[in-house]
Design an enzyme around this catalytic site. Structure first.
Site, PDB file in Angstrom:
ATOM      1  N   GLY A   1       0.790  -1.235   0.000  1.00 61.08           N
ATOM      2  CA  GLY A   1       0.000   0.000   0.000  1.00 61.08           C
ATOM      3  C   GLY A   1       0.819   1.280   0.000  1.00 61.08           C
TER       4      GLY A   1
ATOM      5  N   LYS B   1      -8.065  21.958   3.123  1.00 60.69           N
ATOM      6  CA  LYS B   1      -7.320  21.600   1.921  1.00 60.69           C
ATOM      7  C   LYS B   1      -7.404  22.755   0.932  1.00 60.69           C
ATOM      8  CE  LYS B   1      -7.644  16.595   2.160  1.00 60.69           C
ATOM      9  NZ  LYS B   1      -6.225  16.360   2.497  1.00 60.69           N
TER      10      LYS B   1
ATOM     11  N   VAL C   1      -6.764 -11.366   4.477  1.00 67.47           N
ATOM     12  CA  VAL C   1      -6.975 -11.163   5.922  1.00 67.47           C
ATOM     13  C   VAL C   1      -8.107 -12.001   6.507  1.00 67.47           C
ATOM     14  CG1 VAL C   1      -6.036  -8.870   6.216  1.00 67.47           C
ATOM     15  CG2 VAL C   1      -8.378  -9.103   5.488  1.00 67.47           C
TER      16      VAL C   1
ATOM     17  N   ALA D   1       2.783   2.139   3.404  1.00 62.80           N
ATOM     18  CA  ALA D   1       4.004   1.350   3.549  1.00 62.80           C
ATOM     19  C   ALA D   1       5.099   1.924   2.637  1.00 62.80           C
ATOM     20  CB  ALA D   1       3.723  -0.108   3.202  1.00 62.80           C
TER      21      ALA D   1
ATOM     22  N   LYS E   1       1.079  25.265   2.470  1.00 63.17           N
ATOM     23  CA  LYS E   1       1.126  24.264   3.541  1.00 63.17           C
ATOM     24  C   LYS E   1       1.711  24.933   4.776  1.00 63.17           C
ATOM     25  CE  LYS E   1       3.110  19.688   4.509  1.00 63.17           C
ATOM     26  NZ  LYS E   1       1.884  19.060   4.987  1.00 63.17           N
TER      27      LYS E   1
ATOM     28  N   ASP F   1      -0.381   8.818  15.903  1.00 65.89           N
ATOM     29  CA  ASP F   1      -0.796  10.121  15.390  1.00 65.89           C
ATOM     30  C   ASP F   1       0.524  10.799  15.059  1.00 65.89           C
ATOM     31  OD1 ASP F   1      -1.339  12.807  15.038  1.00 65.89           O
ATOM     32  OD2 ASP F   1      -2.961  12.827  16.500  1.00 65.89           O
ATOM     33  N   HIS F   2       0.860  10.842  13.753  1.00 63.05           N
ATOM     34  CA  HIS F   2       2.242  11.220  13.425  1.00 63.05           C
ATOM     35  C   HIS F   2       2.555  12.662  13.799  1.00 63.05           C
ATOM     36  CE1 HIS F   2       0.231  12.530   9.769  1.00 63.05           C
ATOM     37  NE2 HIS F   2       1.274  13.303   9.522  1.00 63.05           N
TER      38      HIS F   2
ATOM     39  N   ARG G   1      -2.459  -8.672  -0.468  1.00 62.51           N
ATOM     40  CA  ARG G   1      -3.177  -9.635  -1.315  1.00 62.51           C
ATOM     41  C   ARG G   1      -2.357 -10.152  -2.492  1.00 62.51           C
ATOM     42  NH1 ARG G   1      -8.727  -6.667  -2.168  1.00 62.51           N
ATOM     43  NH2 ARG G   1      -7.121  -5.079  -2.325  1.00 62.51           N
TER      44      ARG G   1
ATOM     45  N   HIS H   1      -5.144  15.214  15.253  1.00 66.14           N
ATOM     46  CA  HIS H   1      -3.980  16.108  15.291  1.00 66.14           C
ATOM     47  C   HIS H   1      -4.260  17.417  16.044  1.00 66.14           C
ATOM     48  CE1 HIS H   1      -2.883  13.232  12.347  1.00 66.14           C
ATOM     49  NE2 HIS H   1      -3.436  13.824  11.320  1.00 66.14           N
TER      50      HIS H   1
HETATM   51  P1  NAD Z   1      -3.770   1.396   0.405  1.00 63.72           P
HETATM   52  O1  NAD Z   1      -5.129   1.169  -0.153  1.00 63.72           O
HETATM   53  O2  NAD Z   1      -2.744   2.053  -0.441  1.00 63.72           O
HETATM   54  O3  NAD Z   1      -3.168  -0.026   0.820  1.00 63.72           O
HETATM   55  C1  NAD Z   1      -3.948  -1.045   1.391  1.00 63.72           C
HETATM   56  C2  NAD Z   1      -3.154  -2.344   1.533  1.00 63.72           C
HETATM   57  O4  NAD Z   1      -4.028  -3.336   2.056  1.00 63.72           O
HETATM   58  C3  NAD Z   1      -2.598  -2.898   0.232  1.00 63.72           C
HETATM   59  O5  NAD Z   1      -1.319  -3.446   0.496  1.00 63.72           O
HETATM   60  C4  NAD Z   1      -3.578  -4.042  -0.114  1.00 63.72           C
HETATM   61  O6  NAD Z   1      -2.996  -5.094  -0.866  1.00 63.72           O
HETATM   62  C5  NAD Z   1      -3.926  -4.515   1.273  1.00 63.72           C
HETATM   63  N1  NAD Z   1      -5.222  -5.230   1.297  1.00 63.72           N
HETATM   64  C6  NAD Z   1      -6.438  -4.721   1.009  1.00 63.72           C
HETATM   65  N2  NAD Z   1      -7.381  -5.676   1.153  1.00 63.72           N
HETATM   66  C7  NAD Z   1      -6.750  -6.808   1.561  1.00 63.72           C
HETATM   67  C8  NAD Z   1      -7.171  -8.138   1.894  1.00 63.72           C
HETATM   68  N3  NAD Z   1      -8.458  -8.513   1.834  1.00 63.72           N
HETATM   69  N4  NAD Z   1      -6.238  -9.022   2.298  1.00 63.72           N
HETATM   70  C9  NAD Z   1      -4.943  -8.674   2.354  1.00 63.72           C
HETATM   71  N5  NAD Z   1      -4.472  -7.425   2.062  1.00 63.72           N
HETATM   72  C10 NAD Z   1      -5.363  -6.525   1.661  1.00 63.72           C
HETATM   73  O7  NAD Z   1      -3.966   2.140   1.788  1.00 63.72           O
HETATM   74  P2  NAD Z   1      -2.930   3.144   2.532  1.00 63.72           P
HETATM   75  O8  NAD Z   1      -3.088   4.510   1.973  1.00 63.72           O
HETATM   76  O9  NAD Z   1      -1.572   2.533   2.530  1.00 63.72           O
HETATM   77  O10 NAD Z   1      -3.500   3.216   4.020  1.00 63.72           O
HETATM   78  C11 NAD Z   1      -3.299   2.172   4.972  1.00 63.72           C
HETATM   79  C12 NAD Z   1      -3.778   2.646   6.352  1.00 63.72           C
HETATM   80  O11 NAD Z   1      -3.024   3.761   6.757  1.00 63.72           O
HETATM   81  C13 NAD Z   1      -5.237   3.097   6.381  1.00 63.72           C
HETATM   82  O12 NAD Z   1      -5.756   2.788   7.661  1.00 63.72           O
HETATM   83  C14 NAD Z   1      -5.137   4.604   6.237  1.00 63.72           C
HETATM   84  O13 NAD Z   1      -6.245   5.265   6.794  1.00 63.72           O
HETATM   85  C15 NAD Z   1      -3.883   4.857   7.039  1.00 63.72           C
HETATM   86  N6  NAD Z   1      -3.192   6.101   6.689  1.00 63.72           N
HETATM   87  C16 NAD Z   1      -2.668   6.274   5.439  1.00 63.72           C
HETATM   88  C17 NAD Z   1      -1.989   7.433   5.136  1.00 63.72           C
HETATM   89  C18 NAD Z   1      -1.351   7.642   3.786  1.00 63.72           C
HETATM   90  O14 NAD Z   1      -0.695   8.665   3.618  1.00 63.72           O
HETATM   91  N7  NAD Z   1      -1.500   6.737   2.848  1.00 63.72           N
HETATM   92  C19 NAD Z   1      -1.847   8.441   6.117  1.00 63.72           C
HETATM   93  C20 NAD Z   1      -2.402   8.235   7.378  1.00 63.72           C
HETATM   94  C21 NAD Z   1      -3.055   7.054   7.656  1.00 63.72           C
END
Ligand code: NAD
Length: 494
Positions: A18, A342, A89, A21, A347, A180-181, A49, A243
Site C-alpha cells: 500500500g 485543503k 486477511v 508502507a 502548507k 498520530d504522526h 493480497r 492532530h
Molecule cells: P492502500 O489502499 O494504499 O493499501 C492497502 C493495503 O491493504 C494494500 O497493500 C492491499 O494489498 C492490502 N489489502 C487490502 N485488502 C486486503 C485483503 N483482503 N487481504 C490482504 N491485504 C489486503 O492504503 P494506505 O493509503 O496505505 O492506508 C493504509 C492505512 O493507513 C489506512 O488505515 C489509512 O487510513 C492509514 N493512513 C494512510 C496514510 C497515507 O498517507 N497513505 C496516512 C495516514 C493514515
C-alpha cells in the site's frame, strides 16, 4: 556506549503493497537502519493480497528509498531483511503460514520473539486481523507483542469503541500503539519544553494573560488520490479529532509531575474532561465548515466535487474552523480557535498564542504580544514583543524575535514516523493516544458531526482553491473583535 544493534524485532506489515508502507514505513525503517537503531537483528514480513516473490517485494521496497541518502550497498543489505507472504486477511490458514514464517525468521535474525504488528490497511480489517493474530497464535510467548494502529481510529465514538473492544481481545492497552504522526513532529514534541522550562512563559500561560490561542493546519494540496477515503471522512474527522486536539492538549494541559507516559496521559485526560461539549444548537455558532471550489484557473485546480472519485453532489467538508472552550480555572473564557483545510494558500502548521494588551500608558497603543510556534514546513518559534520605536519618540513598536532549526540540523534528527516506530520498538508510549483520550475526543466531535449531518450545507462550495477558507471563518473571530494572526495572501499559482 549503548549497543544500538540490540533492537531486536520482527515486524509484520499488513498492507505491505500500500501507499502508506511505500511512502512512509519503508523510508522510515531504512533511516532507522542507516542511523544504526536497527541493524542485524530486525526483519520484516510484508503481507498483502498480491502474489509477489521476495525478490519483487524487495525491489519494491528499494524503489521507495530512491530519494534517500545512503549507498546502494547499504540499501541492498537493508532490503535483504524483508520477506513477503501473500495473504487474505479473512483466511485463517494464511495466518498459520505467517506464524510459521515468523517463527523461522525469529530464529534466523535472533529477534528473541519480539513482535510488532503494523496495521497499514483500511481500518475495516483491523478487528479481523487482531482476532486472527490471537486465534492463530501469532503472538509470541518469549518477547513483547505490540500492535500499531493507523488513523482513523473509528468514525465516531460507537465505531471507535467497537474497534477498541475487538483489538482488546488480542492486545491489552499497554500493547496498543495508536499512531498520530503529529505527535512525532519536532516542534509538537517541543511544546512542553517551551511551556515548562521557561519561567517567563510558564507564569503567564493562563487566562489572566492569554487572550486567545490559534491553531492552524493548512494543506496546499486538494484531495489528490485519497477521495474514496476522504469523501466519507471529511476534515473534522481527518484532522480535528486527532492532530488538532492533541496539539491543543499539549498547549493547555497542567504540568505533569514527570515526563512519563502515565503522568502525561493523566493530564491529557483531565484536560479532555474540561473540553466544553457544545449543546447541539451551539454548534452552528462555534463551528464553520467549508468545501473548496475551483481556483481562478479551474483546469489546474478543479473544485472538490469535480475531483476523481468524489460524489459530484458531495456535502463533505474540506475545511473546518471552530472555537473550542476549556472549562477549568486556567482557561475559562480563553477561546481556542482552530482551523484546517485543503487547498489553502500554502502548507503551514502553526500555533499563535495571543496575549492580552497591557494597560496603555503610551499615546500610540502597543501591539499584542504574540508567541508563534511553527510546526511545519519551518520549525521554530517567534516572539512579537513591543519595544521603543527608535528616534525622538516613546511610541511602542513591534520587535520580531525568532529562532528556527536549520535544514542541516533537521536532516540529522529522526522524522515523525522514524521516531514513533523507534518508540514502539523501545516500548515508549508517551507519544501515542490512550483509549480514554479517544473516547473523550470522539464525544466532542460527535456532537458537531451530528449537527452537520442533520443540517446539510446549502452553500458548498464556499471557498475558492488557494484562499483562506470561507468568510465565516473570519467572522468567527471578528464577532469578538479578534482576527487570525496568520492570514496568508491567496495563492495565484499552483
Ligand atoms: P492502500 O489502499 O494504499 O493499501 C492497502 C493495503 O491493504 C494494500 O497493500 C492491499 O494489498 C492490502 N489489502 C487490502 N485488502 C486486503 C485483503 N483482503 N487481504 C490482504 N491485504 C489486503 O492504503 P494506505 O493509503 O496505505 O492506508 C493504509 C492505512 O493507513 C489506512 O488505515 C489509512 O487510513 C492509514 N493512513 C494512510 C496514510 C497515507 O498517507 N497513505 C496516512 C495516514 C493514515
Amino acid at each position: 556506549m549503548q549497543d544500538l544493534s540490540e533492537n531486536r524485532v520482527l515486524i509484520y506489515i499488513f498492507g505491505a503493497s500500500g501507499d502508506l508502507a511505500h511512502r512512509k514505513l519503508y523510508p522510515a525503517l531504512f533511516n532507522l537502519y542507516r542511523k544504526g537503531y536497527i541493524k542485524d537483528h530486525f526483519t520484516v514480513i510484508g503481507t498483502a493480497r498480491r502474489e509477489w516473490t521476495n525478490e519483487y517485494y524487495r525491489n519494491n521496497v528499494l524503489k521507495s528509498l530512491e530519494e534517500l541518502p545512503g549507498s546502494f550497498n547499504q540499501k541492498f543489505s537493508f532490503i535483504q531483511h524483508f520477506h513477503y507472504q501473500s495473504h487474505d486477511v479473512t483466511d485463517s490458514k494464511h495466518y498459520d503460514t505467517l506464524r510459521e514464517l515468523g517463527e523461522s525468521l525469529d530464529r534466523v535474525y535472533e529477534t528473541q520473539g519480539n513482535r510488532i504488528f503494523y496495521m497499514a490497511m483500511a481500518p475495516e480489517f483491523f478487528s479481523t486481523i487482531a482476532e486472527h493474530i490471537k486465534s492463530q497464535n501469532l503472538l509470541s510467548d518469549t518477547g513483547y507483542n505490540r500492535i500499531i494502529i493507523e488513523k482513523p481510529f473509528g468514525r465516531d465514538y460507537e465505531t471507535a469503541k467497537a474497534l477498541n473492544d475487538s483489538i482488546s481481545k488480542a492486545f491489552d492497552e499497554k500493547q496498543i500503539y495508536r499512531i498520530d504522526h503529529y505527535l512525532g513532529k519536532e516542534m509538537v514534541l517541543g511544546l512542553l519544553p517551551i511551556r515548562f522550562s521557561n519561567p517567563m512563559f510558564e507564569q503567564v500561560w493562563n487566562r489572566k494573560f492569554i487572550d486567545n490561542i490559534q491553531i492552524t493546519l493548512f494543506e496546499a494540496l486538494g484531495v489528490e488520490d485519497r477521495a474514496e477515503y476522504y469523501d466519507h471522512t471529511g476534515a473534522l474527522r481527518d484532522m480535528v479529532q486527532n492532530h488538532i486536539i492533541q496539539i491543543l492538549a499539549l498547549l493547555t494541559l497542567d504540568k505533569p509531575e514527570k515526563l512519563t507516559a502515565e503522568a502525561l496521559r493523566a493530564q491529557k485526560e483531565k484536560l479532555y474532561e474540561a473540553l466544553r461539549i457544545y449543546p447541539i444548537k451551539e454548534v452552528a455558532k462555534k463551528f464553520v465548515r467549508g468545501q473548496y471550489g475551483s481556483s481562478d484557473i479551474p483546469e489546474h485546480e478543479p473544485a472538490y466535487r469535480s475531483e476523481t472519485k468524489v460524489d459530484p453532489n458531495s456535502k463533505m467538508e474540506t475545511f473546518v474552523a471552530g472555537e473550542i472552550n476549556i472549562d477549568n480555572d486556567q482557561w475559562r473564557g480563553v477561546p481556542i480557535y482552530i482551523r484546517t483545510g485543503k487547498r489553502m494558500p500554502e502548507k503551514q502548521t502553526r500555533v499563535d498564542i495571543v496575549f492580552k494588551a497591557s494597560d496603555q500608558i503610551f499615546d500610540k497603543p502597543a501591539d499584542k504580544t504574540i508567541i508563534t510556534i511553527d510546526i511545519e514546513p519551518t520549525e521554530g518559534i517567534s516572539l512579537l514583543i513591543n519595544g521603543k520605536k527608535i528616534g525622538l519618540t516613546t511610541d511602542p513598536v513591534g520587535y520580531q524575535l525568532s529562532y528556527h532549526h536549520s535544514a542541516e540540523q533537521l536532516a540529522e534528527v529522526l522524522d515523525a514516523y522514524e521516531r514513533l516506530i523507534l518508540d514502539v520498538i523501545k516500548g515508549e508510549a508517551t507519544n501515542f493516544s490512550h483509549w480514554h483520550e479517544l473516547e473523550a475526543t470522539w464525544h466532542f466531535i460527535d456532537v458537531i458531526r451530528e449537527y452537520w449531518d442533520n443540517n446539510a450545507p446549502t452553500d458548498f462550495p464556499n471557498y475558492k482553491s488557494g484562499t483562506n477558507g470561507p468568510e465565516a471563518a473570519d467572522q468567527l473571530l471578528k464577532q469578538s473583535g479578534r482576527s487570525w494572526v496568520y492570514n496568508p495572501e491567496p495563492r495565484t499559482k499552483r
